[in-house]
Design a protein around this motif. Structure first.
Motif, PDB file in Angstrom:
ATOM      1  N   VAL A 172     -50.293   7.416 -12.449  1.00  0.00           N
ATOM      2  CA  VAL A 172     -50.211   7.125 -13.825  1.00  0.00           C
ATOM      3  C   VAL A 172     -50.489   5.688 -14.137  1.00  0.00           C
ATOM      4  N   TYR A 173     -51.647   5.349 -14.295  1.00  0.00           N
ATOM      5  CA  TYR A 173     -52.076   3.906 -14.658  1.00  0.00           C
ATOM      6  C   TYR A 173     -51.853   2.863 -13.700  1.00  0.00           C
ATOM      7  N   SER A 174     -51.373   2.941 -12.468  1.00  0.00           N
ATOM      8  CA  SER A 174     -50.906   2.321 -11.751  1.00  0.00           C
ATOM      9  C   SER A 174     -50.578   2.535 -10.241  1.00  0.00           C
ATOM     10  N   ASN A 175     -50.421   1.597  -9.223  1.00  0.00           N
ATOM     11  CA  ASN A 175     -50.108   2.234  -7.849  1.00  0.00           C
ATOM     12  C   ASN A 175     -48.512   2.381  -7.750  1.00  0.00           C
ATOM     13  N   SER A 176     -48.098   3.176  -7.136  1.00  0.00           N
ATOM     14  CA  SER A 176     -46.692   3.466  -6.838  1.00  0.00           C
ATOM     15  C   SER A 176     -46.678   3.499  -4.993  1.00  0.00           C
ATOM     16  N   CYS A 177     -45.513   2.662  -4.814  1.00  0.00           N
ATOM     17  CA  CYS A 177     -45.771   2.255  -3.460  1.00  0.00           C
ATOM     18  C   CYS A 177     -44.230   2.267  -2.723  1.00  0.00           C
ATOM     19  N   GLY A 178     -44.185   2.839  -1.468  1.00  0.00           N
ATOM     20  CA  GLY A 178     -43.218   2.521  -0.673  1.00  0.00           C
ATOM     21  C   GLY A 178     -42.100   3.486  -0.815  1.00  0.00           C
ATOM     22  N   TYR A 179     -40.915   3.380  -0.213  1.00  0.00           N
ATOM     23  CA  TYR A 179     -39.653   3.994  -0.152  1.00  0.00           C
ATOM     24  C   TYR A 179     -39.327   4.726  -1.748  1.00  0.00           C
ATOM     25  N   TYR A 180     -39.425   3.909  -2.628  1.00  0.00           N
ATOM     26  CA  TYR A 180     -39.041   4.226  -3.863  1.00  0.00           C
ATOM     27  C   TYR A 180     -40.036   4.394  -5.222  1.00  0.00           C
ATOM     28  N   GLN A 181     -41.406   4.361  -4.313  1.00  0.00           N
ATOM     29  CA  GLN A 181     -42.471   4.481  -5.393  1.00  0.00           C
ATOM     30  C   GLN A 181     -42.410   3.662  -6.454  1.00  0.00           C
ATOM     31  N   LEU A 182     -42.455   2.164  -5.829  1.00  0.00           N
ATOM     32  CA  LEU A 182     -42.155   1.087  -6.875  1.00  0.00           C
ATOM     33  C   LEU A 182     -43.735   0.747  -7.520  1.00  0.00           C
ATOM     34  N   LYS A 183     -43.594   0.506  -8.835  1.00  0.00           N
ATOM     35  CA  LYS A 183     -44.965  -0.010  -9.448  1.00  0.00           C
ATOM     36  C   LYS A 183     -44.737  -1.766  -9.713  1.00  0.00           C
ATOM     37  N   GLN A 184     -45.734  -2.266  -9.922  1.00  0.00           N
ATOM     38  CA  GLN A 184     -45.793  -3.469 -10.327  1.00  0.00           C
ATOM     39  C   GLN A 184     -44.949  -4.239 -11.101  1.00  0.00           C
ATOM     40  N   GLY A 185     -44.910  -3.699 -12.385  1.00  0.00           N
ATOM     41  CA  GLY A 185     -43.868  -3.857 -13.394  1.00  0.00           C
ATOM     42  C   GLY A 185     -42.514  -3.842 -12.969  1.00  0.00           C
ATOM     43  N   TYR A 186     -42.275  -2.742 -12.313  1.00  0.00           N
ATOM     44  CA  TYR A 186     -40.837  -2.543 -12.011  1.00  0.00           C
ATOM     45  C   TYR A 186     -40.251  -3.577 -10.866  1.00  0.00           C
ATOM     46  N   TRP A 187     -41.327  -3.933  -9.755  1.00  0.00           N
ATOM     47  CA  TRP A 187     -41.093  -4.996  -8.986  1.00  0.00           C
ATOM     48  C   TRP A 187     -40.662  -6.322  -9.588  1.00  0.00           C
ATOM     49  N   GLN A 188     -41.557  -6.775 -10.718  1.00  0.00           N
ATOM     50  CA  GLN A 188     -41.276  -7.886 -11.359  1.00  0.00           C
ATOM     51  C   GLN A 188     -40.065  -7.816 -11.981  1.00  0.00           C
ATOM     52  N   ASP A 189     -39.797  -6.560 -12.623  1.00  0.00           N
ATOM     53  CA  ASP A 189     -38.421  -6.777 -13.243  1.00  0.00           C
ATOM     54  C   ASP A 189     -37.275  -6.989 -12.276  1.00  0.00           C
ATOM     55  N   CYS A 190     -37.650  -6.622 -11.179  1.00  0.00           N
ATOM     56  CA  CYS A 190     -36.300  -6.564 -10.325  1.00  0.00           C
ATOM     57  C   CYS A 190     -36.387  -8.039  -9.370  1.00  0.00           C
ATOM     58  N   GLY A 191     -37.286  -8.877 -10.005  1.00  0.00           N
ATOM     59  CA  GLY A 191     -37.154 -10.338  -9.240  1.00  0.00           C
ATOM     60  C   GLY A 191     -38.360 -10.619  -8.502  1.00  0.00           C
ATOM     61  N   SER A 192     -39.329  -9.877  -8.143  1.00  0.00           N
ATOM     62  CA  SER A 192     -40.439 -10.114  -7.275  1.00  0.00           C
ATOM     63  C   SER A 192     -40.053 -10.299  -5.878  1.00  0.00           C
ATOM     64  N   PRO A 193     -39.148  -9.576  -5.274  1.00  0.00           N
ATOM     65  CA  PRO A 193     -38.526 -10.052  -4.018  1.00  0.00           C
ATOM     66  C   PRO A 193     -39.828  -9.740  -2.938  1.00  0.00           C
ATOM     67  N   GLY A 194     -39.815 -10.370  -1.643  1.00  0.00           N
ATOM     68  CA  GLY A 194     -40.671  -9.924  -0.722  1.00  0.00           C
ATOM     69  C   GLY A 194     -42.110 -10.612  -0.621  1.00  0.00           C
ATOM     70  N   GLY A 195     -42.354 -11.466  -1.559  1.00  0.00           N
ATOM     71  CA  GLY A 195     -43.783 -11.805  -1.478  1.00  0.00           C
ATOM     72  C   GLY A 195     -44.862 -10.938  -2.519  1.00  0.00           C
ATOM     73  N   SER A 196     -44.605  -9.786  -2.300  1.00  0.00           N
ATOM     74  CA  SER A 196     -45.722  -9.047  -2.975  1.00  0.00           C
ATOM     75  C   SER A 196     -45.208  -7.581  -3.011  1.00  0.00           C
ATOM     76  N   LEU A 197     -45.613  -6.727  -3.974  1.00  0.00           N
ATOM     77  CA  LEU A 197     -45.037  -5.412  -4.335  1.00  0.00           C
ATOM     78  C   LEU A 197     -45.209  -4.769  -2.898  1.00  0.00           C
ATOM     79  N   GLU A 198     -46.594  -4.653  -2.274  1.00  0.00           N
ATOM     80  CA  GLU A 198     -46.807  -4.101  -1.102  1.00  0.00           C
ATOM     81  C   GLU A 198     -45.913  -4.519  -0.146  1.00  0.00           C
ATOM     82  N   ALA A 199     -45.571  -5.844   0.254  1.00  0.00           N
ATOM     83  CA  ALA A 199     -44.886  -6.017   1.287  1.00  0.00           C
ATOM     84  C   ALA A 199     -43.236  -5.635   1.160  1.00  0.00           C
ATOM     85  N   CYS A 200     -42.707  -5.628  -0.099  1.00  0.00           N
ATOM     86  CA  CYS A 200     -41.384  -5.319  -0.310  1.00  0.00           C
ATOM     87  C   CYS A 200     -41.395  -3.956  -0.358  1.00  0.00           C
ATOM     88  N   ALA A 201     -42.313  -3.033  -0.949  1.00  0.00           N
ATOM     89  CA  ALA A 201     -42.104  -1.596  -0.770  1.00  0.00           C
ATOM     90  C   ALA A 201     -42.048  -1.002   0.361  1.00  0.00           C
TER      91      ALA A 201
END
Length: 136
Positions: free
Chosen positions: A46-75
């Motif tokens: 649905v319009y973007s990638n979903s990644c990892g354990y929680y199927q995180l999206k870019q906007g969600y990852w940014q809203d949580c403080g962008s930990p881990g260096g990148s969405l893909e690395a954190c996810a």
């Protein structure tokens, strides 16, 4: 005068912060529903990638403080993903609960549907799936 105002404002915010802490079992249930609690790779959803354990999206990852260096690395890292979801739910947990302590279903619906997800009928079935795992 400014310090008194700052202290009063800080004290008024503390109850909101305290009320928005997701417990470990609820977090584990969200993880289970999203991925079987496995580090899935990123897939288009649905319009973007979903990644990892929680199927995180870019906007969600940014809203949580962008930990881990990148969405893909954190996810792909369970500890980073947990911190991200906790931070996101800490940030938005009381937005649609009218000031009451959010339930696991509220958290699940916010995780699934965004900051006001617990008011969206589109997140009801997701919330029920998470709630069926949760015994807290």
């Amino acid at each position: 005068m400014i310090s008194k105002v700052l202290i009063i404002c800080t004290l008024l915010l503390i109850p909101l912060i305290v009320k928005a802490n997701i417990d470990d079992q609820c977090l584990a249930c969200i993880c289970q529903v999203e991925s079987g609690c496995r580090p899935l790779g990123c897939t288009w959803d649905v319009y973007s990638n979903s990644c990892g354990y929680y199927q995180l999206k870019q906007g969600y990852w940014q809203d949580c403080g962008s930990p881990g260096g990148s969405l893909e690395a954190c996810a792909a890292d369970k500890s980073c993903s947990d911190r991200c979801v906790r931070a996101y739910l800490q940030r938005y947990g009381t937005r649609c609960t009218g000031g009451r302590t959010p339930s696991c279903q509220d958290y699940a619906r916010i995780h699934n549907g965004g900051p006001r997800g617990c008011t969206s009928s589109g997140t009801l079935s997701y919330g029920k799936r998470v709630s069926s795992c949760y015994s807290g």
